[in-house]
Design a protein around this motif. Sequence first.
Motif, mmCIF file in Angstrom:
data_model
loop_
_atom_site.group_PDB
_atom_site.id
_atom_site.type_symbol
_atom_site.label_atom_id
_atom_site.label_comp_id
_atom_site.label_asym_id
_atom_site.label_seq_id
_atom_site.Cartn_x
_atom_site.Cartn_y
_atom_site.Cartn_z
ATOM 1 N N ARG A 70 42.193 24.742 45.379
ATOM 2 C CA ARG A 70 41.178 25.328 46.250
ATOM 3 C C ARG A 70 39.850 24.571 46.100
ATOM 4 O O ARG A 70 39.348 24.370 45.003
ATOM 5 C CB ARG A 70 40.972 26.807 45.927
ATOM 6 C CG ARG A 70 42.127 27.683 46.395
ATOM 7 C CD ARG A 70 41.761 29.152 46.377
ATOM 8 N NE ARG A 70 42.879 29.991 46.756
ATOM 9 C CZ ARG A 70 43.224 30.264 48.013
ATOM 10 N NH1 ARG A 70 42.507 29.752 49.007
ATOM 11 N NH2 ARG A 70 44.252 31.038 48.281
ATOM 12 N N PRO A 72 35.640 23.904 47.448
ATOM 13 C CA PRO A 72 34.442 24.746 47.453
ATOM 14 C C PRO A 72 34.358 25.713 48.624
ATOM 15 O O PRO A 72 33.662 26.718 48.554
ATOM 16 C CB PRO A 72 33.298 23.720 47.498
ATOM 17 C CG PRO A 72 33.917 22.473 48.041
ATOM 18 C CD PRO A 72 35.331 22.475 47.545
ATOM 19 N N ASP A 73 35.084 25.396 49.716
ATOM 20 C CA ASP A 73 35.052 26.276 50.892
ATOM 21 C C ASP A 73 36.162 27.321 50.855
ATOM 22 O O ASP A 73 36.364 28.068 51.806
ATOM 23 C CB ASP A 73 35.162 25.457 52.176
ATOM 24 C CG ASP A 73 36.407 24.572 52.196
ATOM 25 O OD1 ASP A 73 37.203 24.639 51.236
ATOM 26 O OD2 ASP A 73 36.578 23.812 53.168
ATOM 27 N N GLY A 74 36.911 27.367 49.720
ATOM 28 C CA GLY A 74 37.987 28.343 49.593
ATOM 29 C C GLY A 74 39.313 27.874 50.139
ATOM 30 O O GLY A 74 40.340 28.538 49.939
ATOM 31 N N ARG A 75 39.311 26.742 50.821
ATOM 32 C CA ARG A 75 40.548 26.201 51.370
ATOM 33 C C ARG A 75 41.193 25.237 50.378
ATOM 34 O O ARG A 75 40.537 24.724 49.482
ATOM 35 C CB ARG A 75 40.269 25.489 52.696
ATOM 36 C CG ARG A 75 39.785 26.416 53.791
ATOM 37 C CD ARG A 75 39.635 25.681 55.109
ATOM 38 N NE ARG A 75 38.637 24.617 55.034
ATOM 39 C CZ ARG A 75 38.344 23.809 56.050
ATOM 40 N NH1 ARG A 75 38.984 23.937 57.204
ATOM 41 N NH2 ARG A 75 37.420 22.878 55.923
ATOM 42 N N GLY A 125 32.568 19.470 44.657
ATOM 43 C CA GLY A 125 32.603 20.930 44.661
ATOM 44 C C GLY A 125 33.843 21.531 44.035
ATOM 45 O O GLY A 125 33.887 22.738 43.758
ATOM 46 N N THR A 126 34.871 20.716 43.789
ATOM 47 C CA THR A 126 36.112 21.227 43.219
ATOM 48 C C THR A 126 35.946 21.461 41.720
ATOM 49 O O THR A 126 35.364 20.637 41.008
ATOM 50 C CB THR A 126 37.268 20.240 43.461
ATOM 51 O OG1 THR A 126 37.412 20.024 44.866
ATOM 52 C CG2 THR A 126 38.573 20.794 42.899
#
Length: 271
Positions: A70, A72-75, A125-126
């Motif tokens: 997942r 940073p955008d939740g995807r 972001g990960t």
Amino acid sequence: MTSTLMEKSAQLLSDDDLDTYKKQYWKDGYTVLRGLYTPAETESYRREVERLFHLDGLDDDLNLRTEFRRGPDGRYAFDRLDPVLDISPGMTDAAKHPALLGALRTILDGSPEVLKCKLIRKEPGTNGYIPHQDFLYWQWLDESPDKLCTAVINLYPSDARNGGLGFYRGTHHALLPGPASDPQADCDPTALDAASIEMPSLEPGDVLVFHSLAVHFSGRNAGEVPRTVLLPSYCATDDSGLYRKYYQREVVRRCKEMVGFERYFERNAAI
């Protein structure tokens, strides 16, 4: 890749350098082989990575070699290729480079055979990975942990900001228990000495080598570009079939535990 590049790179590691690297490895559980690869070699590996990450079919949810995490955008974000050597002569050259194998032969006091190899691309972001010891997952090999190590081949700068690896120095002498609630799990971070943490800053062409029992972790990539590294693991052994043995078991494990299929089930929840 030409033999001239290999010979030039191999000359960078003197006997004195190797002796220093070996002493640090057995003292702290890891060492950094500085400038092992030439700039030309590193650039060729970068181009190969770009080719690999644009191959058809890699984003297929049912591709066993592809894993997602997942972002940073939740995807789900494309995280790794594992295995990678069978589809990449360039990554094979990096993992089996004479300079690297020669250094590992000195450090491990034995002939290094490739156990496994993965290519990780941590997007900005990960998040990273919790403290753990690789040997916890390799006990089934029935090999001494002193014979097993991993090399982190850096293709771009790596430090704390972009989620580089951190180590608890001197934790490579025993397999540590998990928390009281699950002693067989990854080691209990509350039992570790935070004062012993080191996070080496690495340049392209550097190789970080660490012991199979060295407790390590990685943080969030707070940088602007993906952190891309090749991670071959090795065993000092005469068994040339270890790589095949590892992935034959790994394919079965992933199918049984549904590892890597998370995005597939999320996308098809309505079926």
